[in-house]
Enzyme design. Structure first.
Site, PDB file in Angstrom:
ATOM      1  N   ILE A  15     124.633   8.636  95.390  1.00  0.00           N
ATOM      2  CA  ILE A  15     123.890   7.631  96.153  1.00  0.00           C
ATOM      3  C   ILE A  15     124.879   6.701  96.860  1.00  0.00           C
ATOM      4  O   ILE A  15     124.678   6.306  98.008  1.00  0.00           O
ATOM      5  CB  ILE A  15     122.928   6.848  95.234  1.00  0.00           C
ATOM      6  CG1 ILE A  15     121.836   7.780  94.684  1.00  0.00           C
ATOM      7  CG2 ILE A  15     122.307   5.674  95.965  1.00  0.00           C
ATOM      8  CD1 ILE A  15     120.853   7.121  93.720  1.00  0.00           C
ATOM      9  N   ASN A  90     125.992  -0.713  92.639  1.00  0.00           N
ATOM     10  CA  ASN A  90     125.437   0.637  92.541  1.00  0.00           C
ATOM     11  C   ASN A  90     126.043   1.443  91.388  1.00  0.00           C
ATOM     12  O   ASN A  90     125.454   2.421  90.944  1.00  0.00           O
ATOM     13  CB  ASN A  90     125.696   1.350  93.894  1.00  0.00           C
ATOM     14  CG  ASN A  90     125.445   2.829  93.843  1.00  0.00           C
ATOM     15  OD1 ASN A  90     124.307   3.276  93.733  1.00  0.00           O
ATOM     16  ND2 ASN A  90     126.524   3.610  93.894  1.00  0.00           N
ATOM     17  N   GLY A 151     114.452   8.948  75.886  1.00  0.00           N
ATOM     18  CA  GLY A 151     115.881   9.275  75.830  1.00  0.00           C
ATOM     19  C   GLY A 151     116.783   8.298  76.552  1.00  0.00           C
ATOM     20  O   GLY A 151     117.992   8.529  76.666  1.00  0.00           O
ATOM     21  N   TYR A 155     119.668   2.849  78.971  1.00  0.00           N
ATOM     22  CA  TYR A 155     119.637   2.809  80.441  1.00  0.00           C
ATOM     23  C   TYR A 155     118.428   2.005  80.927  1.00  0.00           C
ATOM     24  O   TYR A 155     118.541   1.177  81.840  1.00  0.00           O
ATOM     25  CB  TYR A 155     119.596   4.251  80.942  1.00  0.00           C
ATOM     26  CG  TYR A 155     119.692   4.460  82.430  1.00  0.00           C
ATOM     27  CD1 TYR A 155     120.935   4.603  83.047  1.00  0.00           C
ATOM     28  CD2 TYR A 155     118.546   4.566  83.226  1.00  0.00           C
ATOM     29  CE1 TYR A 155     121.034   4.839  84.417  1.00  0.00           C
ATOM     30  CE2 TYR A 155     118.632   4.801  84.589  1.00  0.00           C
ATOM     31  CZ  TYR A 155     119.877   4.942  85.181  1.00  0.00           C
ATOM     32  OH  TYR A 155     119.972   5.184  86.531  1.00  0.00           O
TER      33      TYR A 155
END
Ligand code: CAA
Length: 248
Positions: A15, A90, A151, A155
């Site tokens: 990205i 990012n 999972g 994050y």
């Protein structure tokens, strides 16, 4: 006219590369922040491949989990190009594993790389932006910060944390021409989703109403929009770009 300086952390990744190219097309002096575990050759090869495509990208080394390294990175950019006008946070990693098996290392690595780094880098550029009375901070979060993901307790927590950070800082700097926003990509066709087992990846793809994974450009275009002069009234906002996978 002097070009505005845009720093994209994780700028040499999937990205990140698309964001760098888009901001270059928009007329910024683009600096791709990289770490790659200190593999400078990898970043230099990236820079050379960009040049072949007509992109004059600068690169700047920095470990975004280490405040002193971030400081050195920003100072290096300031010396070479001037202060950072647009910061795109990012850089990020995944360490996917169910909670019952997650170690403190899995947790801390993800929180440090995906969330604490956002504080470090923003903290190090914000005073220059306030001094100039102009700045754009764009934090790349994730659909999984919005909805949670099996999972990804680490994050999802880090990416959700970005929303609180964004909204708090947006209030602090709004009166001085600096905007702070998040972009929340869905599943984008990069190496990060290739780490997801194929069967699970296919299930995820089937749950995306537009019928495909996103492209890095789908995110780069949103960043370009938020970085623009004309986006000065948008702050503390989150823009989701996920093919309709999560609507809220
Ligand atoms: N919901 C409910 N159950 C699920 C599930 C889900 N989404 N996914 C797996 N399970 C079940 C399995 O069927 C299996 O069940 P059984 O034990 O009954 O067979 C069980 O959970 C597996 O549990 P384990 O603890 O053994 O997990 P594992 O080691 O096999 O795999 C995992 C866990 C690595 C997290 C794997 O599920 C996975 O990779 N999931 C995808 C995670 C993901 O989406 N990551 C996104 C990466 S891209 C990204 O992050 C970018 C972005 O911003 C979008």
């Amino acid at each position: 006219m002097v070009k505005r300086v845009a720093l994209v952390t994780g700028g040499t990744g999937g990205i990140g590369s698309a964001i760098c190219q888009q901001l270059h097309d928009d007329g910024y002096q683009v600096v791709a922040g990289y770490y790659s575990g200190g593999q400078h050759d990898k970043a230099l090869a990236w820079q050379a491949s960009m040049k072949e495509m007509g992109y004059e990208m600068a690169i700047a080394y920095g470990n975004i989990t280490d405040y002193a390294s971030c400081e050195a990175c920003i100072e290096d950019i300031r010396t070479r190009f001037g202060s950072v006008d647009v910061l795109v946070n990012n850089g990020g990693i995944t360490r996917d594993i169910t909670l019952r098996k997650m170690t403190p290392e899995h947790w801390h690595d993800v929180i440090a790389t995906n969330l604490t780094s956002v504080f470090y880098m923003t903290r190090l550029v914000v005073n220059d932006m306030l001094g100039k009375q102009w700045g754009r901070i764009i934090n790349i979060s994730s659909i999984n910060g919005e909805k949670g993901q099996f999972g990804q307790a680490n994050y999802s927590a880090a990416k959700a944390g970005m929303y609180g950070f964004t909204k708090a800082v947006a209030q602090e700097v709004a009166g001085k021409g600096v905007t702070v926003n998040t972009v929340s990509p869905g599943y984008i066709a990069t190496s990060m989703i290739m780490d997801v087992p194929e069967e699970i990846r296919e299930q995820i793809r089937q749950g995306i109403p537009v019928g495909r994974f996103g492209e890095p450009n789908d995110i780069a275009r949103v960043v370009s929009f938020l970085a623009a002069e004309e986006a000065g009234f948008i702050t503390g906002a989150n823009i989701s770009a996920n093919g309709g996978q999560y609507m809220h």
